[in-house]
Scaffold this active site. Structure first.
Site, PDB file in Angstrom:
ATOM      1  N   ARG A 142       0.927  -1.104  -0.007  1.00  0.00           N
ATOM      2  CA  ARG A 142       0.093  -0.061  -0.066  1.00  0.00           C
ATOM      3  C   ARG A 142       0.942   1.136   0.088  1.00  0.00           C
ATOM      4  O   ARG A 142       2.076   1.339   0.767  1.00  0.00           O
ATOM      5  CB  ARG A 142      -0.849  -0.036   1.249  1.00  0.00           C
ATOM      6  CG  ARG A 142      -1.920  -0.936   1.284  1.00  0.00           C
ATOM      7  CD  ARG A 142      -2.975  -0.581   0.228  1.00  0.00           C
ATOM      8  NE  ARG A 142      -4.474  -1.291   0.359  1.00  0.00           N
ATOM      9  CZ  ARG A 142      -4.577  -2.387  -0.639  1.00  0.00           C
ATOM     10  NH1 ARG A 142      -3.487  -2.547  -1.452  1.00  0.00           N
ATOM     11  NH2 ARG A 142      -5.661  -3.240  -0.635  1.00  0.00           N
ATOM     12  N   GLU A 146      -3.066   7.875  -3.706  1.00  0.00           N
ATOM     13  CA  GLU A 146      -3.481   7.273  -4.729  1.00  0.00           C
ATOM     14  C   GLU A 146      -4.750   8.116  -5.100  1.00  0.00           C
ATOM     15  O   GLU A 146      -5.767   8.284  -4.046  1.00  0.00           O
ATOM     16  CB  GLU A 146      -3.893   5.879  -4.713  1.00  0.00           C
ATOM     17  CG  GLU A 146      -3.193   5.059  -5.602  1.00  0.00           C
ATOM     18  CD  GLU A 146      -3.115   3.600  -5.383  1.00  0.00           C
ATOM     19  OE1 GLU A 146      -3.987   2.768  -5.903  1.00  0.00           O
ATOM     20  OE2 GLU A 146      -2.005   3.126  -4.720  1.00  0.00           O
ATOM     21  N   HIS A 189      -1.523   0.472  -9.872  1.00  0.00           N
ATOM     22  CA  HIS A 189      -2.072  -0.435  -8.734  1.00  0.00           C
ATOM     23  C   HIS A 189      -2.881  -1.557  -9.765  1.00  0.00           C
ATOM     24  O   HIS A 189      -3.895  -1.933  -9.607  1.00  0.00           O
ATOM     25  CB  HIS A 189      -3.057   0.390  -7.971  1.00  0.00           C
ATOM     26  CG  HIS A 189      -3.293  -0.608  -6.575  1.00  0.00           C
ATOM     27  ND1 HIS A 189      -3.654   0.170  -5.495  1.00  0.00           N
ATOM     28  CD2 HIS A 189      -3.565  -1.786  -6.339  1.00  0.00           C
ATOM     29  CE1 HIS A 189      -4.139  -0.657  -4.752  1.00  0.00           C
ATOM     30  NE2 HIS A 189      -3.688  -1.951  -5.141  1.00  0.00           N
ATOM     31  N   ALA A 200      -1.066  -4.670  -9.803  1.00  0.00           N
ATOM     32  CA  ALA A 200      -0.443  -6.030  -9.237  1.00  0.00           C
ATOM     33  C   ALA A 200      -1.332  -7.395  -9.247  1.00  0.00           C
ATOM     34  O   ALA A 200      -1.016  -8.464  -9.567  1.00  0.00           O
ATOM     35  CB  ALA A 200       0.136  -5.879  -7.822  1.00  0.00           C
TER      36      ALA A 200
HETATM   37  N1  LIG Z   1      -0.714  -3.685  -4.999  1.00  0.00           N
HETATM   38  C1  LIG Z   1      -1.885  -4.529  -5.241  1.00  0.00           C
HETATM   39  O1  LIG Z   1      -2.661  -4.794  -6.079  1.00  0.00           O
HETATM   40  C2  LIG Z   1      -2.040  -5.446  -4.072  1.00  0.00           C
HETATM   41  C3  LIG Z   1      -2.420  -6.878  -4.274  1.00  0.00           C
HETATM   42  C4  LIG Z   1      -2.782  -7.620  -3.157  1.00  0.00           C
HETATM   43  C5  LIG Z   1      -2.262  -7.235  -1.710  1.00  0.00           C
HETATM   44  N2  LIG Z   1      -1.725  -6.149  -1.650  1.00  0.00           N
HETATM   45  C6  LIG Z   1      -1.330  -5.748  -0.499  1.00  0.00           C
HETATM   46  O2  LIG Z   1      -0.381  -6.636   0.034  1.00  0.00           O
HETATM   47  C7  LIG Z   1      -0.942  -7.056   1.487  1.00  0.00           C
HETATM   48  C8  LIG Z   1      -0.337  -8.444   2.052  1.00  0.00           C
HETATM   49  O3  LIG Z   1      -1.295  -9.213   1.514  1.00  0.00           O
HETATM   50  P1  LIG Z   1      -0.902 -10.827   1.687  1.00  0.00           P
HETATM   51  O4  LIG Z   1      -2.093 -11.739   0.949  1.00  0.00           O
HETATM   52  O5  LIG Z   1       0.463 -11.337   1.479  1.00  0.00           O
HETATM   53  O6  LIG Z   1      -1.228 -10.870   3.304  1.00  0.00           O
HETATM   54  P2  LIG Z   1      -0.569 -11.689   4.437  1.00  0.00           P
HETATM   55  O7  LIG Z   1      -1.623 -11.202   5.867  1.00  0.00           O
HETATM   56  O8  LIG Z   1      -0.525 -13.003   3.949  1.00  0.00           O
HETATM   57  O9  LIG Z   1       0.828 -11.014   4.749  1.00  0.00           O
HETATM   58  C9  LIG Z   1       1.182  -9.863   5.606  1.00  0.00           C
HETATM   59  C10 LIG Z   1       2.188  -9.970   6.076  1.00  0.00           C
HETATM   60  O10 LIG Z   1       2.838  -8.790   6.878  1.00  0.00           O
HETATM   61  C11 LIG Z   1       3.137  -8.907   8.158  1.00  0.00           C
HETATM   62  N3  LIG Z   1       3.500  -7.697   8.867  1.00  0.00           N
HETATM   63  C12 LIG Z   1       2.230  -7.253   9.501  1.00  0.00           C
HETATM   64  N4  LIG Z   1       2.843  -6.285  10.025  1.00  0.00           N
HETATM   65  C13 LIG Z   1       4.007  -6.008  10.003  1.00  0.00           C
HETATM   66  C14 LIG Z   1       5.212  -5.296  10.332  1.00  0.00           C
HETATM   67  N5  LIG Z   1       5.056  -4.071  11.060  1.00  0.00           N
HETATM   68  N6  LIG Z   1       6.528  -5.405   9.928  1.00  0.00           N
HETATM   69  C15 LIG Z   1       6.632  -6.684   9.291  1.00  0.00           C
HETATM   70  N7  LIG Z   1       5.835  -7.484   8.679  1.00  0.00           N
HETATM   71  C16 LIG Z   1       4.532  -7.146   9.095  1.00  0.00           C
HETATM   72  C17 LIG Z   1       2.214 -10.101   8.489  1.00  0.00           C
HETATM   73  O11 LIG Z   1       2.817 -10.652   9.775  1.00  0.00           O
HETATM   74  C18 LIG Z   1       2.147 -11.094   7.559  1.00  0.00           C
HETATM   75  O12 LIG Z   1       2.965 -11.930   7.385  1.00  0.00           O
HETATM   76  C19 LIG Z   1      -2.510  -6.815   1.536  1.00  0.00           C
HETATM   77  O13 LIG Z   1      -2.868  -6.298   2.820  1.00  0.00           O
HETATM   78  C20 LIG Z   1      -2.716  -5.630   0.762  1.00  0.00           C
HETATM   79  O14 LIG Z   1      -2.447  -4.346   1.254  1.00  0.00           O
HETATM   80  C21 LIG Z   1      -1.674  -5.017  -2.842  1.00  0.00           C
HETATM   81  O1  LIG Z   2      -5.338  -5.661  -1.648  1.00  0.00           O
HETATM   82  C1  LIG Z   2      -5.654  -6.095  -2.818  1.00  0.00           C
HETATM   83  O2  LIG Z   2      -6.296  -6.997  -3.081  1.00  0.00           O
HETATM   84  C2  LIG Z   2      -5.165  -5.291  -4.183  1.00  0.00           C
HETATM   85  O3  LIG Z   2      -4.602  -3.948  -3.660  1.00  0.00           O
HETATM   86  C3  LIG Z   2      -5.855  -5.219  -5.099  1.00  0.00           C
HETATM   87  O4  LIG Z   2      -5.816  -6.528  -5.615  1.00  0.00           O
END
Ligand SMILES: NC(=O)c1ccc[n+]([C@@H]2O[C@H](COP(=O)([O-])OP(=O)(O)OC[C@H]3O[C@@H](n4cnc5c(N)ncnc54)[C@H](O)[C@@H]3O)[C@@H](O)[C@H]2O)c1
Ligand SMILES: O=C(O)[C@H](O)CO
EC number: 1.1.1.29
Length: 386
Positions: free
Chosen positions: A273, A302, A320, A322
């Site tokens: 994010r 954003e 955005h 991904a």
């Molecule tokens: N750019 C995009 O389109 C896109 C797509 C999917 C997800 N995302 C973002 O990616 C994030 C992660 O998704 P995920 O499915 O891997 O989630 P997830 O919950 O599996 O992984 C998140 C990880 O972050 C760790 N974490 C939390 N606080 C932390 C800190 N202070 N320091 C270090 N690590 C910490 C957690 O322990 C966890 O392992 C989502 O929350 C979303 O915001 C973005």
């Molecule tokens: O959190 C998410 O899923 C993304 O930002 C969009 O796929």
């Protein structure tokens, strides 16, 4: 009075009224809802980001559930409006839900769904693409070609970084961070250093096994290390990819001080994010360190970029995207719809939100469960035994 928003209605006589604030890819999610007696209203208004007032008007007087988007501000106002309309379910079409005030949802007894798992590899692939594009300066080189500037091979032309044997750093080694780490370790034989609040045991085992395989074949083995602080990753890694959730603990995790700890020629990738990075400090750092490169999918304000970012040759910026593969986006729509449907129908919550494959198989009926409800414990919802 404000003009009503444009909507498309499916199954007008359905018993349950479900609203989707945006058209979403695919048709399976639509069919799943209408087969189960839902009247589905999809907002087709040509306006990218709907306001809270827009969504209140979509909710109206009677609404059983809403499928919404990460660009919307789901707080007290919307959850109270949904609750007044009789609604008990909301799902983001996203895994991240920092746009949702879960405490407010709890207060009104509204279940909050998200869409984990289906986008893990897709998002990791984009992070890997940004890492490679930054390392090999692909966007700069493409612009150079199109500008007609190429007049022959030169020893110094667009020299970048070799990834093999370098160290990849992952901050937030959850689903996506771990998938990205595996891609970079296996694909480019990079060593891994990661920082997370929890141990990524499966990832560690994978790198150990791959290292043994390489060694057995006479190659240099890859290694892994769990860092005891984020700073350790920043200092040691050549490529750093950010994959934590956004919350109070990760806001501006990368700032002026942390950027200064990184190697002068490091690459930073952010597919988590925008506010995880202090973007003003990043622009300054890019200006002062022309060999430092960044690949960004997300931005602090954003859809805007902080002043100066768009001018930086050492930054690659994409909007955005991904999770933007057809299969993934259709799957996200399906999971979001099934979260809302499941709650309306009184189904239990799926026991493992990391294993959502059974919901995505187009050739069979999905399980009678909500794939992923983030506040299921707070609401005391039953868990599926399946
Ligand atoms: N750019 C995009 O389109 C896109 C797509 C999917 C997800 N995302 C973002 O990616 C994030 C992660 O998704 P995920 O499915 O891997 O989630 P997830 O919950 O599996 O992984 C998140 C990880 O972050 C760790 N974490 C939390 N606080 C932390 C800190 N202070 N320091 C270090 N690590 C910490 C957690 O322990 C966890 O392992 C989502 O929350 C979303 O915001 C973005
Ligand atoms: O959190 C998410 O899923 C993304 O930002 C969009 O796929």
């Amino acid at each position: 009075m404000a003009k009503p928003l444009q909507i498309e209605v499916y199954n007008p006589n359905g018993k349950y009224r479900v609203v989707s604030t945006k058209p979403m890819p695919g048709t399976r999610w639509i069919n799943l809802l209408i087969e189960q007696d839902c009247r589905l209203e999809i907002c087709t208004q040509k306006k990218t980001i709907l306001s809270v007032e827009d969504i209140i008007s979509l909710i109206g007087n009677k609404c059983d559930g809403v499928i919404g988007q990460l660009t919307e501000d789901w707080g007290e106002t919307l959850f109270s409006a949904l609750s007044r309309a009789g609604g008990k379910a909301f799902s983001n079409m996203a895994v991240g839900y920092n746009n949702v005030d879960v405490n407010a949802a709890n207060k009104y007894g509204v279940a909050v769904g998200n869409t984990p798992g289906v986008l893990t590899e897709t998002t990791a692939e984009l992070a890997a693409s940004l890492s490679l594009s930054a390392a090999r300066r692909i966007v700069e080189a493409d612009e150079f070609m199109r500008a007609g500037l190429y007049d022959g091979w030169l020893p110094h032309l667009f020299v970048g970084n070799l990834l093999k044997g370098q160290t990849v750093g992952v901050i937030g080694a959850g689903r996506i961070g771990s998938a990205y780490a595996r891609m970079m370790v296996e694909g480019f034989k990079m060593n891994l250093i990661y920082y997370d609040l929890y141990q990524a045991t499966r990832l560690e085992k994978f790198v150990t096994a791959y290292g043994q395989f390489l060694k057995a074949n006479g190659d240099q083995p890859v290694t892994w290390k769990r860092a005891s602080s984020m700073e350790e990753v920043l200092r040691e890694a050549d490529v750093i990819s950010l994959h934590p959730i956004l919350d109070k603990t990760t806001y501006h995790l990368v700032n002026k001080e942390s950027l200064a700890m990184m190697k002068k020629e490091a690459i930073l990738v952010n597919c988590s994010r925008g506010p995880v990075v202090d973007e003003v400090a990043l622009v300054e750092h890019l200006k002062e360190n022309p060999m430092f490169r960044v690949g960004l999918d997300v931005f602090e304000d954003e859809p805007y970029m902080k002043p100066g970012l768009a001018d930086m040759k050492n930054a690659i910026v994409v909007p955005h995207i991904a999770s933007a593969s057809k299969w993934t986006r259709e799957g996200m729509a399906t999971l979001a719809a099934l979260n809302v449907l499941g709650k309306i129908k009184g189904y239990p919550v799926w026991s493992d939100p990391n294993r959502v494959e059974p919901f995505l198989d187009e050739n069979s009926r999905p399980p009678a469960a909500c794939p992923s409800i983030v506040n299921s414990k707070s609401l005391g919802l039953p868990v599926s035994k399946l």
